[in-house]
Design a protein around this motif. Structure first.
Motif, PDB file in Angstrom:
ATOM      1  N   ARG A  63    -104.809  31.182 -26.581  1.00 42.75           N
ATOM      2  CA  ARG A  63    -106.094  30.543 -26.810  1.00 42.75           C
ATOM      3  C   ARG A  63    -107.118  31.584 -27.242  1.00 42.75           C
ATOM      4  N   SER A  64    -108.001  31.184 -28.127  1.00 42.38           N
ATOM      5  CA  SER A  64    -109.038  32.086 -28.594  1.00 42.38           C
ATOM      6  C   SER A  64    -110.393  31.542 -28.174  1.00 42.38           C
ATOM      7  N   LEU A  65    -111.081  32.284 -27.309  1.00 42.29           N
ATOM      8  CA  LEU A  65    -112.396  31.854 -26.850  1.00 42.29           C
ATOM      9  C   LEU A  65    -113.425  31.897 -27.969  1.00 42.29           C
ATOM     10  N   THR A  66    -113.101  32.573 -29.059  1.00 41.67           N
ATOM     11  CA  THR A  66    -114.041  32.605 -30.180  1.00 41.67           C
ATOM     12  C   THR A  66    -114.231  31.217 -30.776  1.00 41.67           C
ATOM     13  N   VAL A  67    -113.241  30.347 -30.624  1.00 41.14           N
ATOM     14  CA  VAL A  67    -113.364  28.976 -31.109  1.00 41.14           C
ATOM     15  C   VAL A  67    -114.409  28.226 -30.298  1.00 41.14           C
ATOM     16  N   TRP A  68    -114.505  28.550 -29.016  1.00 39.72           N
ATOM     17  CA  TRP A  68    -115.482  27.890 -28.149  1.00 39.72           C
ATOM     18  C   TRP A  68    -116.865  28.513 -28.251  1.00 39.72           C
ATOM     19  N   ALA A  69    -116.950  29.718 -28.789  1.00 41.16           N
ATOM     20  CA  ALA A  69    -118.196  30.486 -28.747  1.00 41.16           C
ATOM     21  C   ALA A  69    -119.398  29.769 -29.361  1.00 41.16           C
ATOM     22  N   PRO A  70    -119.289  29.161 -30.560  1.00 45.55           N
ATOM     23  CA  PRO A  70    -120.478  28.514 -31.127  1.00 45.55           C
ATOM     24  C   PRO A  70    -121.053  27.429 -30.224  1.00 45.55           C
ATOM     25  N   GLY A  71    -120.200  26.597 -29.655  1.00 47.91           N
ATOM     26  CA  GLY A  71    -120.677  25.549 -28.766  1.00 47.91           C
ATOM     27  C   GLY A  71    -121.265  26.102 -27.486  1.00 47.91           C
ATOM     28  N   LEU A  72    -120.617  27.125 -26.923  1.00 46.59           N
ATOM     29  CA  LEU A  72    -121.124  27.721 -25.686  1.00 46.59           C
ATOM     30  C   LEU A  72    -122.462  28.416 -25.918  1.00 46.59           C
ATOM     31  N   VAL A  73    -122.590  29.107 -27.042  1.00 48.26           N
ATOM     32  CA  VAL A  73    -123.841  29.801 -27.348  1.00 48.26           C
ATOM     33  C   VAL A  73    -124.969  28.807 -27.583  1.00 48.26           C
ATOM     34  N   MET A  74    -124.684  27.738 -28.327  1.00 47.83           N
ATOM     35  CA  MET A  74    -125.717  26.739 -28.579  1.00 47.83           C
ATOM     36  C   MET A  74    -126.111  26.025 -27.283  1.00 47.83           C
ATOM     37  N   SER A  75    -125.143  25.748 -26.423  1.00 43.86           N
ATOM     38  CA  SER A  75    -125.448  25.134 -25.125  1.00 43.86           C
ATOM     39  C   SER A  75    -126.311  26.066 -24.287  1.00 43.86           C
ATOM     40  N   LEU A  76    -125.980  27.355 -24.307  1.00 47.22           N
ATOM     41  CA  LEU A  76    -126.760  28.333 -23.552  1.00 47.22           C
ATOM     42  C   LEU A  76    -128.189  28.409 -24.073  1.00 47.22           C
ATOM     43  N   GLY A  77    -128.344  28.392 -25.393  1.00 50.02           N
ATOM     44  CA  GLY A  77    -129.678  28.435 -25.964  1.00 50.02           C
ATOM     45  C   GLY A  77    -130.524  27.252 -25.536  1.00 50.02           C
ATOM     46  N   ALA A  78    -129.932  26.051 -25.593  1.00 52.19           N
ATOM     47  CA  ALA A  78    -130.668  24.856 -25.160  1.00 52.19           C
ATOM     48  C   ALA A  78    -130.967  24.916 -23.668  1.00 52.19           C
ATOM     49  N   ALA A  79    -130.021  25.476 -22.891  1.00 53.34           N
ATOM     50  CA  ALA A  79    -130.223  25.590 -21.446  1.00 53.34           C
ATOM     51  C   ALA A  79    -131.385  26.520 -21.122  1.00 53.34           C
ATOM     52  N   LEU A  80    -131.498  27.606 -21.859  1.00 56.73           N
ATOM     53  CA  LEU A  80    -132.590  28.553 -21.621  1.00 56.73           C
ATOM     54  C   LEU A  80    -133.943  27.913 -21.933  1.00 56.73           C
ATOM     55  N   VAL A  81    -133.989  27.097 -22.984  1.00 57.36           N
ATOM     56  CA  VAL A  81    -135.237  26.411 -23.323  1.00 57.36           C
ATOM     57  C   VAL A  81    -135.566  25.356 -22.264  1.00 57.36           C
ATOM     58  N   LEU A  82    -134.550  24.644 -21.802  1.00 55.63           N
ATOM     59  CA  LEU A  82    -134.769  23.581 -20.825  1.00 55.63           C
ATOM     60  C   LEU A  82    -135.244  24.139 -19.486  1.00 55.63           C
ATOM     61  N   GLY A  83    -134.649  25.258 -19.066  1.00 57.48           N
ATOM     62  CA  GLY A  83    -135.065  25.864 -17.813  1.00 57.48           C
ATOM     63  C   GLY A  83    -134.135  25.558 -16.651  1.00 57.48           C
ATOM     64  N   PRO A  84    -134.629  25.607 -15.415  1.00 67.63           N
ATOM     65  CA  PRO A  84    -133.788  25.461 -14.216  1.00 67.63           C
ATOM     66  C   PRO A  84    -132.994  24.165 -14.159  1.00 67.63           C
ATOM     67  N   ALA A  85    -133.481  23.109 -14.785  1.00 63.37           N
ATOM     68  CA  ALA A  85    -132.762  21.828 -14.748  1.00 63.37           C
ATOM     69  C   ALA A  85    -131.407  21.916 -15.432  1.00 63.37           C
ATOM     70  N   ALA A  86    -131.215  22.913 -16.300  1.00 60.36           N
ATOM     71  CA  ALA A  86    -129.984  23.008 -17.070  1.00 60.36           C
ATOM     72  C   ALA A  86    -128.764  23.277 -16.195  1.00 60.36           C
TER      73      ALA A  86
END
Length: 250
Positions: free
Chosen positions: A178-201
């Motif tokens: 398995r290559s985690l690089t395939v998951w990276a774009p989704g994980l990074v975008m989720s992390l970005g939205a989570a940082l904007v959302l704040g503690p509720a994420a």
């Protein structure tokens, strides 16, 4: 890998998961396996579109529940009800007597009582949760939309195909590590939205991950792996859970 090739893979993912016009892909077109990394990215325009309708309806002074149903209708229209169909089929398959019978039920185009009941509860829970959100919660819309499609990708990679054909087989990863690089774009975008959302994420993502794990466990036990319907069920189940927890934490 050229930028044009990556864009073609993104376009293919959009073609498969939405009803948005993407034109024609030039030969040689990418395969679904190659395009699967882009599944989570489809959540960005979906989430923003749903939020735009939700916020617009709120600006018109419409009741919260009306705004919620307008947003959910937008998602259903943009995806062609693809994930709802998979969710209903997966629920119907739970009534099968064995693996082969469950897969046969899930392939039937008719919706049974289990599927109808499951959809009623899913849409009802989502609408009631969304109705409690503020119109400014755009980051929450993006987070839930992207993370729920990341859940699809993860299940696609960790579970073997349950059929010899179908979307789950066509998009499954090639044999090998398995290559985690395939998951990276989704994980990074989720992390970005989570940082904007704040503690509720954090509670939102935790609940969505647990829901995805439950769907994966049930799919492995009852079907032996994933299908396109399982992926759709994982997306809608994770999304609904995300809305509910988001409403409870904002």
């Amino acid at each position: 890998m050229t930028l044009r090739r990556r864009l073609d893979e993104l376009r293919l993912a959009m073609m498969m998961l939405t009803r948005l016009p993407m034109g024609r892909l030039a030969d040689p077109a990418p395969t679904l396996t190659q395009a699967r990394w882009a599944f989570p990215l489809v959540g960005l325009p979906m989430g923003l579109a749903a939020w735009g309708v939700f916020a617009g309806a709120a600006a018109l002074g419409l009741p919260g529940l009306t705004c919620a149903f307008a947003a959910l209708a937008t998602l259903a229209a943009l995806t062609g009800g693809l994930h709802h169909d998979g969710f209903a089929d997966f629920a119907d398959g739970g009534g099968g007597r064995d693996r082969a019978h469950r897969l046969e039920i899930m392939r039937d185009s008719r919706v049974g009582s289990y599927g109808v009941i499951a959809l009623i509860f899913a849409v009802g829970l989502a609408a009631s949760a969304l109705s409690a959100l503020p119109a400014s919660a755009w980051a929450g819309f993006v987070l839930v939309s992207v993370a729920s499609r990341t859940a699809m990708l993860i299940l696609l990679d960790i579970l073997p195909p349950a059929r010899v054909d179908g979307l789950g087989r066509m998009a499954a990863r090639a044999r090998g590590p398995r290559s985690l690089t395939v998951w990276a774009p989704g994980l990074v975008m989720s992390l970005g939205a989570a940082l904007v959302l704040g503690p509720a994420a954090l509670p939102v993502l935790t609940a969505m991950a647990l829901t995805t794990a439950l769907v994966a466990r049930q799919a492995r036990r009852s079907l032996g792996g994933q299908t396109g319907d399982v992926l759709g069920a994982a997306q809608l189940a994770a999304e609904t859970t995300g809305w509910v927890v988001l409403a409870a934490t904002l």
